[in-house]
Design a protein around this motif. Sequence first.
Motif, PDB file in Angstrom:
ATOM      1  N   GLN A   1       0.847  -1.187   0.000  1.00 52.84           N
ATOM      2  CA  GLN A   1       0.000   0.000   0.000  1.00 52.84           C
ATOM      3  C   GLN A   1       0.886   1.241   0.000  1.00 52.84           C
ATOM      4  N   VAL A   2       0.447   2.239  -0.744  1.00 53.97           N
ATOM      5  CA  VAL A   2       1.248   3.449  -0.862  1.00 53.97           C
ATOM      6  C   VAL A   2       1.193   4.261   0.421  1.00 53.97           C
ATOM      7  N   GLN A   3       2.304   4.912   0.746  1.00 56.00           N
ATOM      8  CA  GLN A   3       2.355   5.894   1.829  1.00 56.00           C
ATOM      9  C   GLN A   3       2.585   7.266   1.206  1.00 56.00           C
ATOM     10  N   LEU A   4       1.838   8.245   1.697  1.00 55.57           N
ATOM     11  CA  LEU A   4       1.888   9.590   1.138  1.00 55.57           C
ATOM     12  C   LEU A   4       2.324  10.573   2.212  1.00 55.57           C
ATOM     13  N   VAL A   5       3.243  11.467   1.855  1.00 61.92           N
ATOM     14  CA  VAL A   5       3.741  12.463   2.787  1.00 61.92           C
ATOM     15  C   VAL A   5       3.668  13.831   2.131  1.00 61.92           C
ATOM     16  N   GLU A   6       2.907  14.738   2.737  1.00 60.65           N
ATOM     17  CA  GLU A   6       2.787  16.102   2.233  1.00 60.65           C
ATOM     18  C   GLU A   6       3.858  16.998   2.843  1.00 60.65           C
ATOM     19  N   SER A   7       4.233  18.029   2.092  1.00 59.49           N
ATOM     20  CA  SER A   7       5.170  19.034   2.593  1.00 59.49           C
ATOM     21  C   SER A   7       4.927  20.337   1.844  1.00 59.49           C
ATOM     22  N   GLY A   8       5.519  21.418   2.359  1.00 62.20           N
ATOM     23  CA  GLY A   8       5.450  22.687   1.654  1.00 62.20           C
ATOM     24  C   GLY A   8       4.494  23.698   2.236  1.00 62.20           C
ATOM     25  N   GLY A   9       3.744  23.290   3.256  1.00 64.68           N
ATOM     26  CA  GLY A   9       2.826  24.235   3.868  1.00 64.68           C
ATOM     27  C   GLY A   9       3.571  25.302   4.659  1.00 64.68           C
ATOM     28  N   GLY A  10       2.815  26.300   5.137  1.00 67.45           N
ATOM     29  CA  GLY A  10       3.428  27.356   5.928  1.00 67.45           C
ATOM     30  C   GLY A  10       2.514  28.544   6.071  1.00 67.45           C
ATOM     31  N   LEU A  11       3.097  29.638   6.552  1.00 65.90           N
ATOM     32  CA  LEU A  11       2.377  30.885   6.746  1.00 65.90           C
ATOM     33  C   LEU A  11       2.737  31.839   5.615  1.00 65.90           C
ATOM     34  N   ARG A  19       3.910  26.180  -2.753  1.00 66.74           N
ATOM     35  CA  ARG A  19       3.887  24.967  -3.553  1.00 66.74           C
ATOM     36  C   ARG A  19       3.921  23.769  -2.624  1.00 66.74           C
ATOM     37  N   LEU A  20       2.852  23.004  -2.646  1.00 68.09           N
ATOM     38  CA  LEU A  20       2.781  21.790  -1.850  1.00 68.09           C
ATOM     39  C   LEU A  20       3.300  20.604  -2.652  1.00 68.09           C
ATOM     40  N   SER A  21       3.911  19.663  -1.955  1.00 64.21           N
ATOM     41  CA  SER A  21       4.366  18.420  -2.562  1.00 64.21           C
ATOM     42  C   SER A  21       3.750  17.238  -1.830  1.00 64.21           C
ATOM     43  N   CYS A  22       3.549  16.162  -2.554  1.00 62.01           N
ATOM     44  CA  CYS A  22       3.044  14.910  -1.988  1.00 62.01           C
ATOM     45  C   CYS A  22       3.939  13.797  -2.517  1.00 62.01           C
ATOM     46  N   ALA A  23       4.777  13.255  -1.651  1.00 57.40           N
ATOM     47  CA  ALA A  23       5.711  12.211  -2.038  1.00 57.40           C
ATOM     48  C   ALA A  23       5.126  10.837  -1.711  1.00 57.40           C
ATOM     49  N   ALA A  24       5.178   9.940  -2.678  1.00 54.73           N
ATOM     50  CA  ALA A  24       4.617   8.607  -2.513  1.00 54.73           C
ATOM     51  C   ALA A  24       5.722   7.560  -2.427  1.00 54.73           C
ATOM     52  N   VAL A  93      -5.757  22.637   6.625  1.00 55.88           N
ATOM     53  CA  VAL A  93      -4.794  21.548   6.487  1.00 55.88           C
ATOM     54  C   VAL A  93      -5.052  20.899   5.127  1.00 55.88           C
ATOM     55  N   TYR A  94      -4.000  20.751   4.350  1.00 54.36           N
ATOM     56  CA  TYR A  94      -4.106  20.193   3.010  1.00 54.36           C
ATOM     57  C   TYR A  94      -3.607  18.749   3.036  1.00 54.36           C
ATOM     58  N   TYR A  95      -4.413  17.866   2.446  1.00 54.79           N
ATOM     59  CA  TYR A  95      -4.119  16.430   2.408  1.00 54.79           C
ATOM     60  C   TYR A  95      -4.019  15.952   0.954  1.00 54.79           C
ATOM     61  N   CYS A  96      -3.117  15.022   0.706  1.00 51.95           N
ATOM     62  CA  CYS A  96      -3.130  14.344  -0.580  1.00 51.95           C
ATOM     63  C   CYS A  96      -3.639  12.919  -0.378  1.00 51.95           C
ATOM     64  N   ALA A  97      -4.170  12.360  -1.435  1.00 57.29           N
ATOM     65  CA  ALA A  97      -4.760  11.032  -1.353  1.00 57.29           C
ATOM     66  C   ALA A  97      -4.751  10.377  -2.729  1.00 57.29           C
ATOM     67  N   GLN A  98      -4.891   9.069  -2.730  1.00 61.14           N
ATOM     68  CA  GLN A  98      -4.860   8.277  -3.952  1.00 61.14           C
ATOM     69  C   GLN A  98      -6.281   7.945  -4.388  1.00 61.14           C
ATOM     70  N   GLY A  99      -6.559   8.111  -5.653  1.00 61.86           N
ATOM     71  CA  GLY A  99      -7.876   7.794  -6.156  1.00 61.86           C
ATOM     72  C   GLY A  99      -8.160   6.307  -6.131  1.00 61.86           C
ATOM     73  N   LEU A 100      -9.404   5.939  -5.873  1.00 62.13           N
ATOM     74  CA  LEU A 100      -9.789   4.540  -5.772  1.00 62.13           C
ATOM     75  C   LEU A 100     -10.526   4.048  -7.009  1.00 62.13           C
ATOM     76  N   LYS A 101     -10.781   4.935  -7.965  1.00 60.14           N
ATOM     77  CA  LYS A 101     -11.515   4.570  -9.161  1.00 60.14           C
ATOM     78  C   LYS A 101     -10.782   5.077 -10.391  1.00 60.14           C
ATOM     79  N   LEU A 102     -11.147   4.523 -11.527  1.00 57.30           N
ATOM     80  CA  LEU A 102     -10.642   5.040 -12.785  1.00 57.30           C
ATOM     81  C   LEU A 102     -11.164   6.454 -12.987  1.00 57.30           C
ATOM     82  N   TRP A 103     -10.407   7.255 -13.733  1.00 53.88           N
ATOM     83  CA  TRP A 103     -10.754   8.664 -13.907  1.00 53.88           C
ATOM     84  C   TRP A 103     -12.171   8.824 -14.453  1.00 53.88           C
ATOM     85  N   ALA A 104     -12.525   8.006 -15.411  1.00 55.50           N
ATOM     86  CA  ALA A 104     -13.835   8.145 -16.054  1.00 55.50           C
ATOM     87  C   ALA A 104     -14.985   7.891 -15.087  1.00 55.50           C
ATOM     88  N   ALA A 105     -14.734   7.137 -14.030  1.00 56.71           N
ATOM     89  CA  ALA A 105     -15.777   6.806 -13.064  1.00 56.71           C
ATOM     90  C   ALA A 105     -15.625   7.611 -11.777  1.00 56.71           C
TER      91      ALA A 105
END
Length: 126
Positions: A1-11, A19-24, A93-105
Amino acid sequence: QVQLVESGGGLVQAGGSLRLSCAASGGTFRSYAMGWFRQAPGKDRDFVASISRTGAYTNYTDSVKGRFTISRDNAKNTMYLQMNSLRSEDTAVYYCAQGLKLWAAMTFTPANFGSWGQGTQVTVSS
């Protein structure tokens, strides 16, 4: 299973950029659509932007269109969110996540995404 880590937030001041980044890691990043969501205190987690597996298709919530740009680099297993002309209402708070469906659906709600990162705080001062 993928692990996702966000970075780049701030004041940042209103009108500024981040610019936010999400490393998988640990999964097949390039096989899935990806998305950004945000959650302000006391509010639901809301959709911000999503990108298809190859980056050919993107979708944005209306309030960020023309200001935010989502992108991905499958060679680096990383997704980005360039945020310009930031407003106080973008504070969350900004979160990244992985899609569970095909784009068309795909429907762009939290229920259709998984493997959530821990989030990164974005605060815009007015």
